[in-house]
Design a protein around this motif. Structure first.
Motif, PDB file in Angstrom:
ATOM      1  N   TYR A  59       0.844  -1.189   0.000  1.00 23.59           N
ATOM      2  CA  TYR A  59       0.000   0.000   0.000  1.00 23.59           C
ATOM      3  C   TYR A  59       0.882   1.242   0.000  1.00 23.59           C
ATOM      4  O   TYR A  59       2.030   1.213   0.437  1.00 23.59           O
ATOM      5  N   SER A  60       0.320   2.323  -0.541  1.00 25.45           N
ATOM      6  CA  SER A  60       1.017   3.605  -0.558  1.00 25.45           C
ATOM      7  C   SER A  60       0.548   4.433   0.633  1.00 25.45           C
ATOM      8  O   SER A  60      -0.656   4.642   0.815  1.00 25.45           O
ATOM      9  N   ARG A  61       1.480   4.873   1.443  1.00 24.26           N
ATOM     10  CA  ARG A  61       1.110   5.705   2.569  1.00 24.26           C
ATOM     11  C   ARG A  61       0.502   7.018   2.068  1.00 24.26           C
ATOM     12  O   ARG A  61       0.725   7.433   0.923  1.00 24.26           O
ATOM     13  N   ALA A  62      -0.261   7.686   2.924  1.00 22.74           N
ATOM     14  CA  ALA A  62      -0.873   8.964   2.555  1.00 22.74           C
ATOM     15  C   ALA A  62       0.208   9.922   2.064  1.00 22.74           C
ATOM     16  O   ALA A  62       1.273  10.049   2.667  1.00 22.74           O
ATOM     17  N   THR A  71      -1.139  17.113   4.566  1.00 23.37           N
ATOM     18  CA  THR A  71      -0.771  18.510   4.768  1.00 23.37           C
ATOM     19  C   THR A  71       0.695  18.587   5.185  1.00 23.37           C
ATOM     20  O   THR A  71       1.131  17.843   6.065  1.00 23.37           O
ATOM     21  N   LEU A  72       1.429  19.477   4.552  1.00 22.65           N
ATOM     22  CA  LEU A  72       2.833  19.690   4.897  1.00 22.65           C
ATOM     23  C   LEU A  72       2.967  20.878   5.838  1.00 22.65           C
ATOM     24  O   LEU A  72       2.136  21.778   5.817  1.00 22.65           O
ATOM     25  N   PRO A  73       4.008  20.915   6.647  1.00 22.39           N
ATOM     26  CA  PRO A  73       5.072  19.919   6.764  1.00 22.39           C
ATOM     27  C   PRO A  73       4.619  18.698   7.552  1.00 22.39           C
ATOM     28  O   PRO A  73       3.744  18.802   8.412  1.00 22.39           O
ATOM     29  N   ARG A  74       5.222  17.550   7.241  1.00 22.62           N
ATOM     30  CA  ARG A  74       4.952  16.362   8.036  1.00 22.62           C
ATOM     31  C   ARG A  74       5.550  16.563   9.434  1.00 22.62           C
ATOM     32  O   ARG A  74       6.619  17.160   9.586  1.00 22.62           O
ATOM     33  N   PRO A  75       4.888  16.034  10.452  1.00 20.63           N
ATOM     34  CA  PRO A  75       5.524  16.066  11.778  1.00 20.63           C
ATOM     35  C   PRO A  75       6.759  15.182  11.779  1.00 20.63           C
ATOM     36  O   PRO A  75       6.833  14.187  11.055  1.00 20.63           O
ATOM     37  N   LEU A  76       7.743  15.524  12.580  1.00 18.15           N
ATOM     38  CA  LEU A  76       8.966  14.734  12.618  1.00 18.15           C
ATOM     39  C   LEU A  76       8.726  13.347  13.211  1.00 18.15           C
ATOM     40  O   LEU A  76       9.578  12.470  13.088  1.00 18.15           O
ATOM     41  N   SER A  77       7.571  13.165  13.801  1.00 21.48           N
ATOM     42  CA  SER A  77       7.178  11.855  14.346  1.00 21.48           C
ATOM     43  C   SER A  77       6.351  11.056  13.344  1.00 21.48           C
ATOM     44  O   SER A  77       5.648  10.122  13.744  1.00 21.48           O
ATOM     45  N   TYR A  78       6.449  11.377  12.043  1.00 19.72           N
ATOM     46  CA  TYR A  78       5.545  10.752  11.073  1.00 19.72           C
ATOM     47  C   TYR A  78       5.702   9.234  11.012  1.00 19.72           C
ATOM     48  O   TYR A  78       4.718   8.515  10.792  1.00 19.72           O
ATOM     49  N   GLU A  82       2.655   6.576  11.777  1.00 17.79           N
ATOM     50  CA  GLU A  82       2.303   5.547  10.794  1.00 17.79           C
ATOM     51  C   GLU A  82       2.315   4.169  11.442  1.00 17.79           C
ATOM     52  O   GLU A  82       1.424   3.344  11.207  1.00 17.79           O
ATOM     53  N   ALA A  83       3.316   3.903  12.254  1.00 18.91           N
ATOM     54  CA  ALA A  83       3.479   2.590  12.872  1.00 18.91           C
ATOM     55  C   ALA A  83       2.384   2.285  13.881  1.00 18.91           C
ATOM     56  O   ALA A  83       1.889   1.147  13.945  1.00 18.91           O
ATOM     57  N   ARG A  84       2.008   3.285  14.657  1.00 18.35           N
ATOM     58  CA  ARG A  84       1.105   3.038  15.780  1.00 18.35           C
ATOM     59  C   ARG A  84      -0.355   3.322  15.466  1.00 18.35           C
ATOM     60  O   ARG A  84      -1.246   2.661  16.020  1.00 18.35           O
ATOM     61  N   GLU A  85      -0.602   4.270  14.563  1.00 16.14           N
ATOM     62  CA  GLU A  85      -1.979   4.673  14.297  1.00 16.14           C
ATOM     63  C   GLU A  85      -2.528   4.136  12.976  1.00 16.14           C
ATOM     64  O   GLU A  85      -3.698   3.753  12.907  1.00 16.14           O
ATOM     65  N   ILE A 110       9.341   1.997  10.285  1.00 13.94           N
ATOM     66  CA  ILE A 110       7.933   1.918  10.689  1.00 13.94           C
ATOM     67  C   ILE A 110       7.610   0.518  11.206  1.00 13.94           C
ATOM     68  O   ILE A 110       6.940   0.358  12.234  1.00 13.94           O
ATOM     69  N   ALA A 111       8.080  -0.511  10.506  1.00 15.74           N
ATOM     70  CA  ALA A 111       7.846  -1.883  10.951  1.00 15.74           C
ATOM     71  C   ALA A 111       8.453  -2.116  12.329  1.00 15.74           C
ATOM     72  O   ALA A 111       7.851  -2.763  13.198  1.00 15.74           O
ATOM     73  N   LEU A 112       9.655  -1.600  12.547  1.00 10.29           N
ATOM     74  CA  LEU A 112      10.344  -1.763  13.832  1.00 10.29           C
ATOM     75  C   LEU A 112       9.539  -1.114  14.963  1.00 10.29           C
ATOM     76  O   LEU A 112       9.332  -1.726  16.021  1.00 10.29           O
ATOM     77  N   ILE A 113       9.089   0.113  14.750  1.00 13.12           N
ATOM     78  CA  ILE A 113       8.317   0.809  15.787  1.00 13.12           C
ATOM     79  C   ILE A 113       7.029   0.052  16.079  1.00 13.12           C
ATOM     80  O   ILE A 113       6.627  -0.111  17.241  1.00 13.12           O
ATOM     81  N   ASN A 114       6.359  -0.418  15.023  1.00 11.94           N
ATOM     82  CA  ASN A 114       5.113  -1.161  15.204  1.00 11.94           C
ATOM     83  C   ASN A 114       5.336  -2.409  16.054  1.00 11.94           C
ATOM     84  O   ASN A 114       4.601  -2.671  17.016  1.00 11.94           O
ATOM     85  N   ALA A 115       6.352  -3.190  15.710  1.00 10.35           N
ATOM     86  CA  ALA A 115       6.604  -4.432  16.434  1.00 10.35           C
ATOM     87  C   ALA A 115       6.944  -4.175  17.897  1.00 10.35           C
ATOM     88  O   ALA A 115       6.582  -4.959  18.779  1.00 10.35           O
ATOM     89  N   ALA A 116       7.636  -3.071  18.162  1.00 10.75           N
ATOM     90  CA  ALA A 116       8.091  -2.786  19.519  1.00 10.75           C
ATOM     91  C   ALA A 116       7.017  -2.178  20.400  1.00 10.75           C
ATOM     92  O   ALA A 116       7.049  -2.353  21.629  1.00 10.75           O
TER      93      ALA A 116
END
Length: 264
Positions: A59-62, A71-78, A82-85, A110-116
């Motif tokens: 899938y293509s992320r937003a 909407t730009l700018p993306r937050p630095l926590s993007y 993505e991983a959690r929400e 993103i995968a790493l953050i999600n798994a953790a």
């Protein structure tokens, strides 16, 4: 290949499905790089489905591909968001029941953050291709080079073939990474939270990160971890060394007992 559209938190995400549906086999979920999208995986998802017998969801992320813009700018926590929400809701929308997250570059982070942090029981393993866990000068230099190629070279024209909102796609990634506050971005604190098996792949000539990225994950993750280095390969093993990358992933998925083929 079956083209789909997933609705996640009011945003339409471009998606494509390869191989068997999620009620018949495990699903390999592809998480693209900072300038990637469904189409830029090229033939890799189809080959992965054929080789493993698993379903493959890309899938293509937003902000990327044919997905809705952001909407730009993306937050630095993007990547964290993505991983959690978003990613858990993508798995919900696609009815994924057993998954291996296959992430490249930003997608691997993103995968790493999600798994953790999410600790989703559906996620049985991680394939992290050229992951980032902290910033390095070599990576930031390459990202500055990409900015020059986008502003005055052919990069914008090339990316516009794949991204409906090309400036959103490029600026959302490039400006976040080059923000002075991003210099302290670091995922090392998440690594001990990874308990599922992990496969780490990186090219020895990766222009966006050194061996220190994989060394940090291997040293601190709590689950089984295998590291594979590919010679004569830069930042994109699935494009530069596709056969070796596919075969390595096949072995990993087989060891997890998740191949879609019946036992012989």
């Amino acid at each position: 290949m079956t083209l789909e559209s997933l609705a996640v938190k009011g945003t339409r995400l471009e998606a494509a499905w390869f191989g068997p549906p999620p009620d018949q086999a495990a699903t390999l979920v592809l998480l693209h790089e900072g300038l990637g999208c469904v189409a830029l995986w090229k033939a890799f998802p189809q080959h992965l489905a054929e080789l493993t017998g698993c379903g493959v969801l890309a899938y293509s992320r937003a902000g990327y591909g044919a997905s809705d813009p952001v909407t730009l700018p993306r937050p630095l926590s993007y990547m964290h968001e993505e991983a959690r929400e978003i990613l858990p809701r993508v798995l919900d929308a696609a009815n994924v029941q057993r998954a291996v997250l296959v992430g490249h570059s930003d997608g691997a982070s993103i995968a790493l953050i999600n798994a953790a942090t999410v600790v989703d029981p559906r996620v049985r393993g991680l394939v992290l291709i050229a992951p980032h866990v902290f910033t390095e000068p070599i990576g930031l230099d390459s990202i500055r080079g990409a900015r020059e190629a986008y502003q005055s070279g052919p990069l914008r024209e090339r990316l516009a073939r794949y991204h409906r909102h090309v400036d959103v796609a490029f600026r959302g990634w490039n400006e976040a990474w080059l923000d002075p506050d991003f210099a302290t971005w670091n995922l090392r604190g998440f690594i001990p939270g990874i308990h599922c098996p992990s496969l780490l792949l990186q090219g020895r000539q990766d222009q966006y990160g050194t061996h220190k990225q994989l060394d940090a994950i291997e040293a601190d993750c709590s689950g089984p971890c295998r590291v594979v280095w590919l010679d004569h390969c830069g930042h994109s093993p699935h494009r530069e060394q596709p056969e070796a990358t596919l075969e390595t992933i096949r072995h990993f998925v087989t060891d997890l007992g998740l191949t879609g083929f019946p036992p012989t």
